[in-house]
Design an enzyme around this catalytic site. Sequence first.
Site, PDB file in Angstrom:
ATOM      1  N   ASN A 118     -22.265  -4.084  -3.913  1.00  0.00           N
ATOM      2  CA  ASN A 118     -22.596  -4.513  -2.550  1.00  0.00           C
ATOM      3  C   ASN A 118     -21.463  -4.271  -1.564  1.00  0.00           C
ATOM      4  OD1 ASN A 118     -21.184  -6.510  -3.981  1.00  0.00           O
ATOM      5  ND2 ASN A 118     -21.631  -7.992  -2.366  1.00  0.00           N
ATOM      6  N   TYR A 133       0.863  -1.186   0.000  1.00  0.00           N
ATOM      7  CA  TYR A 133       0.000   0.000   0.000  1.00  0.00           C
ATOM      8  C   TYR A 133       0.896   1.231   0.000  1.00  0.00           C
ATOM      9  CZ  TYR A 133      -4.366   2.453   1.167  1.00  0.00           C
ATOM     10  OH  TYR A 133      -5.489   3.246   1.152  1.00  0.00           O
TER      11      TYR A 133
END
Lengths: 380, 380
Positions: free
Chosen positions: A190, A80
Amino acid sequence: MNRTFGRSLTAALRSSPRRHLSLFGYTQAKALVYSKYGKPQDVLRLHQHPISPAYGDEITVKFLAAPINPADINQIEGVYPAKPPFTTALSTPEPSAVAGNEGVVEVLSTGSNVKDFQPGDRAIMRHTSFGTWRTHASASSANLLKIPSDPSITAIQAATISVNPCTAYRMLKDFTPMQKGDWFIQNGANSGVGRSAIQLGRLWGLKSVNVIRNRPGVEELKEELKMLGADMVVTEEELANRSFWGELDEKTGGKRVMLGLNCVGGKPTTDLVRRLGYGGNLVTYGAMSYQPITIPTGLLIFKDIRFRGFWVSTWSDKHPDEKQAMIDELFGYIKTGEFKDVPIQETMWNSDTKVEELKAAIERSSKGFGGKKQIFVFEG
Amino acid sequence: MNRTFGRSLTAALRSSPRRHLSLFGYTQAKALVYSKYGKPQDVLRLHQHPISPAYGDEITVKFLAAPINPADINQIEGVYPAKPPFTTALSTPEPSAVAGNEGVVEVLSTGSNVKDFQPGDRAIMRHTSFGTWRTHASASSANLLKIPSDPSITAIQAATISVNPCTAYRMLKDFTPMQKGDWFIQNGANSGVGRSAIQLGRLWGLKSVNVIRNRPGVEELKEELKMLGADMVVTEEELANRSFWGELDEKTGGKRVMLGLNCVGGKPTTDLVRRLGYGGNLVTYGAMSYQPITIPTGLLIFKDIRFRGFWVSTWSDKHPDEKQAMIDELFGYIKTGEFKDVPIQETMWNSDTKVEELKAAIERSSKGFGGKKQIFVFEG
């Protein structure tokens, strides 16, 4: 009753030594730390250390709740871009970082120079890489964003507002002018961001086409998203089908879809981009499929589709005041019940909790998207 | 001496019947037409038809030069979004379109309502799909953009200014603010657009990194592009090499490259994108490799790279006044010798030219990029 900030020695000794060894006002804190990048199961350790009462500019906080986001895992793995600080500030044997980026805290004590916080205040993290998977922390006011101490906002709602709802909010606002009745299309509908976008769209009068992966129980999921405000919900296969053009035209009345939100990548994203109108925008905020985006050149040259990315961490660092206003607006929707939580699974974390229990929650979060969001809820 | 506009019958009869059968002021024109999409070699026919002296709002023009661009081929194949009109206006047995999009004409005659053009004026096409592979045409002033009748501007320079130099001009101006000393990077640097971008960059004080494919004689090509003003010229392999980071930093003094121009696609384009700085822009105007663009998601989310396309046809239709100003500026550079032509190969087209000779030029243009630009030059 378990707080030990600035109390007398006698008072401190009166508190349960088992819960938090507290002597001379010190609290025993615990944190999930790592000293090198790797799989969370391998590199995370539960580290115990004392936290002193706040002094000078310091603010001592206890955590109320902290979620496990995919970015947290990537950060521990070292893939990251936001790298946490590795220090020995917590008296770890090696320089270590505390895992976790999002969460909500309650202020326990403030140093004498602190004017804008007082004990009992609640706050969320102003920046990424705070290290939120821990029971207590020492912070400065520059790192905290005060939120209303409103009993109608749960700790879980506060702990999960910074990343997903804020990401959805900015992507709907900042990339193309959208007016009431305009349509957007998104995949991963979702997900936490997806559900936020559906609901914010509904609140702002925007219409949404929502793409989900086919799965057992897909019809129930479609209904669930429609209850949140989704105007259309289709599987990736349905989206790719030629006949979808007709369905889309019928629903939109021929109106062009000018905004797409993407967290998937690969072919499903190319299929989504083809549904955008001339001059449309695709905003990418994730890559759940781990596939890059493939863009047929004609969509760039002849259809003038524009491709951008969005990272809420950078945005938050650049726009502190707008972030405050956005958070206030979101809490407003939460208080009136217009904005629903994502489905979550809580893992309690108290002074007795074993590292294995915490790691099990992290393991659950890594498995399968569309499952429940895992969240640490702190007791004591 | 071969013009036959509005002259008397006697005068018309005096002109050579072999060159252009001219009776009652009619000129015999020839055009490369097609009535269905397909390979140029299969579908193009040389059609002869009369052109009358201009009447009313009409302007009768003769072509001086018309290039063969890749887009012209795509258009004939039916894979180009700009579709030409198929009509029987030229008395073809079937509805047909005239091939070619770019070129320069000289006005032969004007109808009585035409105020802004007169015989002898030169003009280029204001829009795409004019049909420029023909000796003569009937036009309206809305379709023509007058250019200076300046002997220092050759017909070939005028015929090739609308597409490549204009594309380079707009891409350098319109996608990110560029100031003197700023850098851009482009692939296909020896193409018409590439050479234009190098030269405009030099004229405007911009620095360029130029990527070309490896080939026999690559060092000579590098020198040729440096003579035009290229600051760096590298092959695709050199660009992809890790060591290029150091070279680039040294040349730019660590300045970020914020604009990339792409006409290639595939892996070489991904390699180019990686060299852009945070927040950089990639503008795509072609796909010589026929490969789509593959974007690692992280470049969008964490490096905020923005991807757009550019099509000069759309731009020209939307900005007629700016187009005029840009053309004037470009002709200014040409007149002072600051802007050089691309290497070209001429094919003469007169009333005796056989269709096979014209098709041979088209065939040459389809073979290999980086060769010479093929151009029809009209005689008589």
